[in-house]
Design a protein around this motif. Sequence first.
Motif, mmCIF file in Angstrom:
data_model
loop_
_atom_site.group_PDB
_atom_site.id
_atom_site.type_symbol
_atom_site.label_atom_id
_atom_site.label_comp_id
_atom_site.label_asym_id
_atom_site.label_seq_id
_atom_site.Cartn_x
_atom_site.Cartn_y
_atom_site.Cartn_z
ATOM 1 N N THR A 51 0.821 -1.218 0.000
ATOM 2 C CA THR A 51 0.000 0.000 0.000
ATOM 3 C C THR A 51 0.856 1.269 0.000
ATOM 4 O O THR A 51 0.681 2.159 -0.840
ATOM 5 C CB THR A 51 -0.875 0.048 1.278
ATOM 6 N N THR A 52 1.778 1.340 0.969
ATOM 7 C CA THR A 52 2.584 2.547 1.164
ATOM 8 C C THR A 52 3.439 2.823 -0.077
ATOM 9 O O THR A 52 3.626 3.967 -0.479
ATOM 10 C CB THR A 52 3.481 2.361 2.409
ATOM 11 N N SER A 139 4.511 -10.799 5.903
ATOM 12 C CA SER A 139 4.576 -9.374 6.205
ATOM 13 C C SER A 139 3.518 -8.990 7.256
ATOM 14 O O SER A 139 3.790 -8.215 8.181
ATOM 15 C CB SER A 139 4.375 -8.572 4.916
ATOM 16 N N LYS A 259 11.578 -5.740 4.930
ATOM 17 C CA LYS A 259 12.510 -6.350 3.967
ATOM 18 C C LYS A 259 12.222 -5.899 2.542
ATOM 19 O O LYS A 259 13.127 -5.718 1.743
ATOM 20 C CB LYS A 259 12.425 -7.877 4.023
HETATM 21 P P1 A3P Z 1 7.717 -6.616 4.198
HETATM 22 O O1 A3P Z 1 7.127 -6.772 5.552
HETATM 23 O O2 A3P Z 1 7.722 -7.914 3.434
HETATM 24 O O3 A3P Z 1 9.053 -5.972 4.199
HETATM 25 P P2 A3P Z 1 1.816 -1.979 3.310
HETATM 26 O O4 A3P Z 1 2.353 -0.675 2.865
HETATM 27 O O5 A3P Z 1 0.661 -2.473 2.504
HETATM 28 O O6 A3P Z 1 1.581 -2.016 4.777
HETATM 29 O O7 A3P Z 1 2.935 -3.077 2.984
HETATM 30 C C1 A3P Z 1 4.139 -3.112 3.675
HETATM 31 C C2 A3P Z 1 5.068 -4.046 2.962
HETATM 32 O O8 A3P Z 1 5.507 -3.415 1.742
HETATM 33 C C3 A3P Z 1 6.322 -4.361 3.764
HETATM 34 O O9 A3P Z 1 6.754 -5.653 3.338
HETATM 35 C C4 A3P Z 1 7.242 -3.263 3.270
HETATM 36 O O10 A3P Z 1 8.603 -3.490 3.495
HETATM 37 C C5 A3P Z 1 6.914 -3.301 1.781
HETATM 38 N N1 A3P Z 1 7.341 -2.082 1.084
HETATM 39 C C6 A3P Z 1 7.133 -0.802 1.434
HETATM 40 N N2 A3P Z 1 7.735 0.029 0.581
HETATM 41 C C7 A3P Z 1 8.348 -0.743 -0.347
HETATM 42 C C8 A3P Z 1 9.156 -0.465 -1.484
HETATM 43 N N3 A3P Z 1 9.457 0.769 -1.824
HETATM 44 N N4 A3P Z 1 9.619 -1.512 -2.206
HETATM 45 C C9 A3P Z 1 9.327 -2.772 -1.839
HETATM 46 N N5 A3P Z 1 8.575 -3.101 -0.779
HETATM 47 C C10 A3P Z 1 8.090 -2.088 -0.034
#
Ligand code: A3P
Length: 296
Positions: A51-52, A139, A259
């Motif tokens: 999402t982020t 995650s 990660k």
């Molecule tokens: P991990 O826990 O596998 O590292 P959300 O934003 O939906 O909460 O998702 C968070 C997940 O997206 C986390 O995964 C986070 O590290 C990963 N994430 C966030 N920004 C990222 C990026 N720029 N590239 C790859 N993964 C990313």
Amino acid sequence: WRAGDAIHRFPLIDVQGVPLMSTIAEYWKSISEFCPDPSDLLISTYPKAGTTWTQEIVDLLQHNGDAEVCKRAPTAVRIPFLEICAPPPIPSGLDLLKQMKPPRVIKTHLPIQLVPKGFWENKCKVIYMARNAKDNLVSYFHFDRMNFTQPEPGPWDGYIHKFMKGQLGWGSWYDHVKGYWKERKERNILYILYEDMKENPFREIKRIMHYLDLSVSEEIIERIVQLSSFQVMKDNPMANYSYIPKPVFDQSISAFMRKGEVGDWVNHFTLAQSQMFDEDYANQMKDVDIPFRFSI
Ligand code: A3P
């Protein structure tokens, strides 16, 4: 949210068959009645699907890759989280949205059947990002360890079963990804996969740009690839959730930017757990053919 309420792990309450954080269930009527403007954009995901990352990419695209403008506020303020009602300083989605003028970008984790109907009536654009089930589950497990508004994850093995049975916050991953997939053509939803974004961010960012009817130069897209890379976002205080205090998100337990890889599930699942999961997966996913990849 009432001032003075202590931070605690909110229980999940059933809303039309979907387990949601109790504060969301409490305000469900106002959430479901939210009416967006046709110019508003919805970014939807199952929790922890990226999402982020999608939010950052969209914000950068809308501001022609201007890194400083995209640091004007934390992610959750730039792009309100529609249904969230949690302790301050996590702003309530509806309160923030009231203060913002369209066109807005709005985040949700709601499964398609719970998305306020105004989004469909007003033909809002919707970007859906999905992530392979095993990495998504890993995650979410680590997130539930560090996020003190979510129910206790409990032990890893039991968590796998909760995921398979759809007992985590926002319900079944399987129903979530399938719901948007089945409607993507009919409702003009841009469906993107975390693994594709990881493999070729330039290509996927361009897809998002076209969907949003934006025109950004290839040079700026290259810059957006860099600015939205895992390491840059991990170091960006406006994208890494470091502004959420430790009693809510304890990043010493597990970092929000943990990660950011495809295939980390192999470090968590035993062979037996993986086989059991795959068998159930084949059954739950037999009615769709979403091209998920568990490694790239
Ligand atoms: P991990 O826990 O596998 O590292 P959300 O934003 O939906 O909460 O998702 C968070 C997940 O997206 C986390 O995964 C986070 O590290 C990963 N994430 C966030 N920004 C990222 C990026 N720029 N590239 C790859 N993964 C990313």
